[in-house]
Design an enzyme around this catalytic site. Structure first.
Site, PDB file in Angstrom:
ATOM      1  N   ASP A 158       0.676  -1.282  -0.105  1.00  0.00           N
ATOM      2  CA  ASP A 158      -0.091   0.017   0.067  1.00  0.00           C
ATOM      3  C   ASP A 158       0.892   1.500  -0.053  1.00  0.00           C
ATOM      4  O   ASP A 158       2.187   1.297   0.011  1.00  0.00           O
ATOM      5  CB  ASP A 158      -1.138  -0.040   1.080  1.00  0.00           C
ATOM      6  CG  ASP A 158      -0.516  -0.011   2.481  1.00  0.00           C
ATOM      7  OD1 ASP A 158       0.580   0.673   2.730  1.00  0.00           O
ATOM      8  OD2 ASP A 158      -0.937  -0.497   3.402  1.00  0.00           O
ATOM      9  N   LYS A 196      -4.956   2.917  -1.403  1.00  0.00           N
ATOM     10  CA  LYS A 196      -5.298   4.112  -1.651  1.00  0.00           C
ATOM     11  C   LYS A 196      -4.133   5.109  -2.017  1.00  0.00           C
ATOM     12  O   LYS A 196      -3.158   5.121  -1.469  1.00  0.00           O
ATOM     13  CB  LYS A 196      -6.365   4.773  -0.557  1.00  0.00           C
ATOM     14  CG  LYS A 196      -7.332   3.991  -0.327  1.00  0.00           C
ATOM     15  CD  LYS A 196      -8.493   4.626   0.596  1.00  0.00           C
ATOM     16  CE  LYS A 196      -9.312   3.604   1.214  1.00  0.00           C
ATOM     17  NZ  LYS A 196      -9.593   3.723   2.742  1.00  0.00           N
ATOM     18  N   MET A 255      -5.166   8.753  11.574  1.00  0.00           N
ATOM     19  CA  MET A 255      -6.082   9.049  10.389  1.00  0.00           C
ATOM     20  C   MET A 255      -7.140  10.258  10.845  1.00  0.00           C
ATOM     21  O   MET A 255      -8.296  10.343  10.792  1.00  0.00           O
ATOM     22  CB  MET A 255      -6.944   8.100   9.915  1.00  0.00           C
ATOM     23  CG  MET A 255      -6.450   6.748   9.128  1.00  0.00           C
ATOM     24  SD  MET A 255      -7.302   5.437   8.684  1.00  0.00           S
ATOM     25  CE  MET A 255      -7.412   4.648  10.192  1.00  0.00           C
TER      26      MET A 255
HETATM   27  N1  SAH Z   1      -1.697  -0.202   9.802  1.00  0.00           N
HETATM   28  C1  SAH Z   1      -1.155   1.293  10.237  1.00  0.00           C
HETATM   29  C2  SAH Z   1      -2.045   2.391  10.075  1.00  0.00           C
HETATM   30  C3  SAH Z   1      -3.100   2.553   8.905  1.00  0.00           C
HETATM   31  S1  SAH Z   1      -3.963   3.957   8.886  1.00  0.00           S
HETATM   32  C4  SAH Z   1      -0.200   1.276  11.170  1.00  0.00           C
HETATM   33  O1  SAH Z   1      -0.377  -0.014  11.906  1.00  0.00           O
HETATM   34  O2  SAH Z   1       0.556   2.137  11.742  1.00  0.00           O
HETATM   35  C5  SAH Z   1      -3.177   4.994   8.195  1.00  0.00           C
HETATM   36  C6  SAH Z   1      -2.610   5.987   9.486  1.00  0.00           C
HETATM   37  O3  SAH Z   1      -1.501   5.528  10.101  1.00  0.00           O
HETATM   38  C7  SAH Z   1      -2.288   7.511   8.873  1.00  0.00           C
HETATM   39  O4  SAH Z   1      -3.359   8.264   8.494  1.00  0.00           O
HETATM   40  C8  SAH Z   1      -1.564   8.055  10.158  1.00  0.00           C
HETATM   41  O5  SAH Z   1      -2.301   8.151  11.132  1.00  0.00           O
HETATM   42  C9  SAH Z   1      -0.858   6.868  10.530  1.00  0.00           C
HETATM   43  N2  SAH Z   1       0.590   6.570  10.028  1.00  0.00           N
HETATM   44  C10 SAH Z   1       1.114   5.693   9.043  1.00  0.00           C
HETATM   45  N3  SAH Z   1       2.272   5.898   9.234  1.00  0.00           N
HETATM   46  C11 SAH Z   1       2.832   6.910   9.722  1.00  0.00           C
HETATM   47  C12 SAH Z   1       4.055   7.592   9.642  1.00  0.00           C
HETATM   48  N4  SAH Z   1       5.041   7.182   9.399  1.00  0.00           N
HETATM   49  N5  SAH Z   1       3.916   8.702  10.828  1.00  0.00           N
HETATM   50  C13 SAH Z   1       2.901   9.051  11.419  1.00  0.00           C
HETATM   51  N6  SAH Z   1       1.678   8.675  11.081  1.00  0.00           N
HETATM   52  C14 SAH Z   1       1.755   7.209  10.542  1.00  0.00           C
END
Ligand code: SAH
Length: 268
Positions: free
Chosen positions: A52, A74, A185
């Site tokens: 993704d 997405k 998010m």
């Molecule tokens: N499965 C992922 C989350 C997916 S939802 C996990 O466990 O981290 C997507 C959200 O994850 C984004 O909107 C943001 O809030 C967060 N996110 C993912 N990568 C990030 C990063 N490097 N820094 C800050 N927020 C992050």
């Protein structure tokens, strides 16, 4: 001998990726150093990596030379595959005899829809394994010098998704718990959720932070209070992906930074 071969030689029981199997793995928040050894084993052996948009290019660069990369997820502005299409694609790729690594940002089961993919694979009889990853909520806090739990400060930590906050969701019990809240998010609904947490009883002066693009060269940390958080992050043009954290644990950052011993996780 590559670093991977050297590592594999030392590690007993490296999982073997069989043709026709799917590994549903977490890629961590960005920094490849936060991959698990099992995710690395998947990258080294996969025929195809279905990833993704949150999977960092530095992680994808660790795929073996035989691996084909396929984007599924997405991406702002462009039509994106539906979750059902992606799950079906994983089944089809596995049935064609490939070793399929499904790589998702952070942890596949934390707001990652990995559960839906696992259920589709199970229903189709496709053998799979799940490899957890370092979730962004924990990685971002660590990068910012904010302990997720701190003795004497909190005994629970709440992970919540801000996306879909327009739907019926009661933030009051979360606000009332007195425990820190880590929001994923959330940037598009920040004003609304901050207002709901304050209506639910959290003081406007409650410490709060935004950590954007954690563990990547674009990482930014903004320290504020609940009532000023939305205004401050708009003023500073903080962009997603970002984690918001609300609670007294945020103040620990200043103490750790004052000690001047915390080194950055990433060369800037
Ligand atoms: N499965 C992922 C989350 C997916 S939802 C996990 O466990 O981290 C997507 C959200 O994850 C984004 O909107 C943001 O809030 C967060 N996110 C993912 N990568 C990030 C990063 N490097 N820094 C800050 N927020 C992050």
């Amino acid at each position: 001998m590559t670093a991977w071969d050297a590592l594999a030689a030392k590690r007993a029981g490296v999982p073997v990726f069989a043709p026709g199997h799917v590994w549903l793995a977490g890629a961590g928040p960005g920094d490849p150093g936060l991959l698990t050894l099992d995710a690395l084993a998947g990258l080294a052996q996969a025929d195809i990596v279905v990833h993704d948009a949150l999977v960092d290019a530095r992680v994808l660069a660790l795929a073996g030379p035989q691996a084909r990369l396929e984007f599924a997820g997405k991406r702002g502005g462009k039509p994106s595959a539906t979750q059902a299409d992606i799950s079906k694609r994983l089944v089809a790729l596995a049935r064609s005899g490939l070793r399929v690594l499904r790589l998702k940002g952070g942890d596949p089961f934390v707001f990652g829809r990995g559960g839906e993919e696992a259920m589709t694979l199970a229903a189709a009889g496709v053998p799979f394994r799940v490899i957890p990853g370092v979730t962004a909520g924990l990685a971002a806090l660590a990068a910012a010098g904010i302990p997720a739990t701190l003795r004497g400060t909190n005994r629970a930590v709440i992970f919540a998704a801000g996306h879909g906050a327009e739907e019926d969701f009661d933030w009051t019990p979360l606000a009332r718990s007195g425990q820190p809240i880590v929001l994923y998010m959330v940037m598009h609904n920040l004003e609304r959720i901050v207002a709901a947490l304050m209506t639910g009883g959290l003081a406007g002066a409650t410490p709060a932070a935004v950590i954007a693009s954690a563990t990547t060269p674009k990482e930014r940390v903004l320290i504020s209070t609940l009532e000023s958080l939305a205004r401050d992050s708009r003023a500073q043009k903080i962009e997603p992906p970002a984690i918001v954290v609300v609670g007294d644990i945020v103040t620990t950052r200043a103490r750790l930074i004052a000690a001047d011993a915390m080194t950055e996780s990433e060369p800037k």
